[in-house]
Design an enzyme around this catalytic site. Structure first.
Site, short mmCIF file in Angstrom:
data_model
loop_
_atom_site.label_atom_id
_atom_site.label_comp_id
_atom_site.label_asym_id
_atom_site.label_seq_id
_atom_site.Cartn_x
_atom_site.Cartn_y
_atom_site.Cartn_z
N LYS A 196 0.86 -1.18 0.00
CA LYS A 196 0.00 0.00 0.00
C LYS A 196 0.90 1.23 0.00
O LYS A 196 1.65 1.47 0.95
CB LYS A 196 -0.92 0.02 1.21
CG LYS A 196 -1.88 1.21 1.22
CD LYS A 196 -2.81 1.15 2.42
CE LYS A 196 -3.76 2.31 2.45
NZ LYS A 196 -4.68 2.25 3.61
N ARG A 206 -10.96 9.55 1.56
CA ARG A 206 -10.90 10.20 2.87
C ARG A 206 -12.06 11.17 3.06
O ARG A 206 -12.52 11.38 4.19
CB ARG A 206 -9.54 10.90 3.02
CG ARG A 206 -8.40 9.88 3.13
CD ARG A 206 -7.02 10.50 3.05
NE ARG A 206 -5.99 9.46 3.12
CZ ARG A 206 -4.71 9.66 2.88
NH1 ARG A 206 -4.28 10.88 2.55
NH2 ARG A 206 -3.85 8.66 2.98
N LYS A 223 0.96 10.03 5.80
CA LYS A 223 1.12 8.64 6.23
C LYS A 223 2.40 8.01 5.70
O LYS A 223 2.50 6.78 5.59
CB LYS A 223 -0.12 7.84 5.82
CG LYS A 223 -1.41 8.39 6.41
CD LYS A 223 -2.61 7.48 6.14
CE LYS A 223 -3.86 8.03 6.80
NZ LYS A 223 -5.02 7.11 6.71
N GLU A 239 7.76 -6.76 1.36
CA GLU A 239 6.58 -6.58 2.23
C GLU A 239 5.58 -7.70 2.01
O GLU A 239 5.03 -8.26 2.97
CB GLU A 239 5.92 -5.23 1.93
CG GLU A 239 6.67 -4.00 2.42
CD GLU A 239 6.31 -3.66 3.86
OE1 GLU A 239 5.57 -4.41 4.51
OE2 GLU A 239 6.80 -2.61 4.33
N LYS A 254 -2.08 -1.53 -3.78
CA LYS A 254 -2.94 -0.35 -3.76
C LYS A 254 -2.07 0.89 -3.88
O LYS A 254 -1.10 1.01 -3.14
CB LYS A 254 -3.74 -0.32 -2.46
CG LYS A 254 -4.72 0.84 -2.35
CD LYS A 254 -5.49 0.79 -1.02
CE LYS A 254 -6.47 1.94 -0.92
NZ LYS A 254 -7.21 1.93 0.37
N SER A 280 -10.19 5.47 -5.09
CA SER A 280 -11.17 6.53 -5.28
C SER A 280 -10.71 7.60 -6.26
O SER A 280 -11.51 8.11 -7.05
CB SER A 280 -11.51 7.17 -3.94
OG SER A 280 -10.34 7.70 -3.32
N TYR A 319 -14.76 0.64 -7.42
CA TYR A 319 -16.02 1.38 -7.34
C TYR A 319 -16.78 1.28 -8.66
O TYR A 319 -17.96 1.66 -8.72
CB TYR A 319 -15.76 2.83 -6.98
CG TYR A 319 -14.96 2.98 -5.70
CD1 TYR A 319 -15.56 2.75 -4.46
CD2 TYR A 319 -13.60 3.29 -5.72
CE1 TYR A 319 -14.83 2.85 -3.29
CE2 TYR A 319 -12.87 3.39 -4.56
CZ TYR A 319 -13.49 3.17 -3.34
OH TYR A 319 -12.76 3.26 -2.18
#
Length: 330
Positions: A196, A206, A223, A239, A254, A280, A319
């Protein structure tokens, strides 16, 4: 003299192109993200995600039945938590009568065979909008992982089939796996957000959950101390392999389109299903361009979805799922 082999022969008409097509899209490819809010009769359009909504539990039930009728069999749940229930420790995330726990039960009651995955992260519950507990301006890794394990057990007790840790804390997959095993949830799966990235494509999401990091002194403004640097490639493989070793059943990359090289790298290296989250910002960009008349919405949507699957995705969280399936069925 022309070559004996002419590649264009296999492109002569749609029937032939369909016959030799390498990448086929079907409803079984999709994981449908759903946003849930408190209230009754609530269907709120998300301003930055046209034609996508937050649902109260009563309308979530109707939406889930519609998805099932379309052939969409898996959902990924997110909750928008009221501000008065947010803190720095994620206490509300462990409430057995919390919104997430009730949402899981609502989906299972409405459609028992629907596969339910749940978001496991603290940002919807955090007064700071971060995925972890904050102390002295730092995101605490191990303390956060312990809370995520408790969240996962709570979701499993409510009926979740899979938990989906989206936080990127080190070692959280092992912590969650051991906690689930200790509580007897041997068959509860883990879909890890393994690669991610700290992406600028998350903005509309968000907005949907009111979970952006707050702009306060001594609080990280982004982040980047836990999500991955988007300049890195081989780190994603490390990872992902670590998460599999710790007990992840499915791994995720992602965002989607800007990271298809990572999808292919990981697909070539691992032997578990690979999910991709078409996020998104990717959704919003196409919707906005199509609204302006600059792009053919359906044509570009299908090209993007096909590219994601062609790159190696076994599962696509998108989506666009309903739009795609309706187009396939038309």
């Amino acid at each position: 003299m022309y070559p004996i082999r002419r590649n264009r022969r296999l492109r002569t008409n749609e029937a032939l192109r369909s016959l030799v097509r390498e990448t086929i899209i079907s409803p079984n490819d999709f994981l449908v993200p759903l946003f849930v809010v408190e209230g009754k009769g609530v269907k709120e359009e998300i301003a930055s995600m046209p034609n996508y909504y937050r649902y109260s539990l009563d309308l979530l039930e109707k939406e889930v039945k519609l998805l099932w009728d379309l052939g969409l069999k898996s959902v990924l749940l997110f909750v928008k938590v009221p501000d008065n229930l947010k803190d720095n420790t994620g206490k509300e995330a462990l409430n057995k009568k919390g919104l997430m726990q009730r949402a899981i039960k609502t989906v299972k009651n409405a459609c028992p065979d629907m596969l339910v995955m749940t978001d496991v992260a603290l940002d919807p519950y955090s007064i700071y909008g971060h995925d972890g507990i904050i102390e002295n301006g730092m995101i605490l890794n191990d303390e956060t992982a312990d809370v995520l394990a408790e969240m996962s057990i709570s979701h499993a007790k409510a009926g979740a089939d899979f938990v989906a840790p989206s936080d990127m804390m080190d070692g959280r997959i092992l912590t969650i796996r051991e906690a689930l095993e200790d509580e007897g949830f041997l068959n509860t799966g883990i879909m890890s957000y393994s690669a991610k990235y700290a992406s600028a494509f998350y903005g509309p999401f968000r907005d949907a959950l009111d979970s952006a990091p707050v702009d306060l002194k001594n609080i990280p403004k982004d982040k980047k101390t836990y999500q991955m640097d988007y300049a890195n490639r081989f780190e994603a493989i490390r990872e992902t392999e670590m998460d599999i070793d710790e007990g992840a059943d499915i791994v995720m990359v992602k965002p989607g389109l800007c990271y298809l090289d990572i999808v292919r790298d990981i697909k070539n290296e691992v032997d578990v299903p690979v999910a991709v989250y078409q996020v998104s910002g990717e959704y919003a960009m196409l919707k906005a361009a199509a609204e302006k008349g600059w792009l053919d919405h359906d044509a570009v949507m299908m090209e993007q979805i096909t590219a994601i699957k062609r790159a190696g995705a076994d599962i696509i969280a998108s989506y666009f799922a309903k739009d795609v399936v309706r187009l396939l069925n038309s």
